[in-house]
Write a protein that holds these residues in place. Sequence first.
Motif: not given
Length: 69
Positions: A11-14, A19-21, A46-49
């Motif tokens: 989940s973190i990698v995904n 997040l970057v994109i 971005t952090i909220v999403f």
Amino acid sequence: MQTIRNSILESIVNVVSGLVISFIIQLLIYPMLNIPVTFKQNIIITIVFFITSFIRSFVIRRVFNNLSK
């Protein structure tokens, strides 16, 4: 079956890749649409999403993992 630790890692990698994109896309799209957003506001959005996406991804992964038992 996937362990909870592996579900978290996946989940973190995904979500980090998303997040970057999404951050880059937001930097491009908001000005094109004349939406005034500061750099700080963009980071907050971005952090909220990111948090929402991580929780969604993890929960869905665990549900499907439990269904396969």
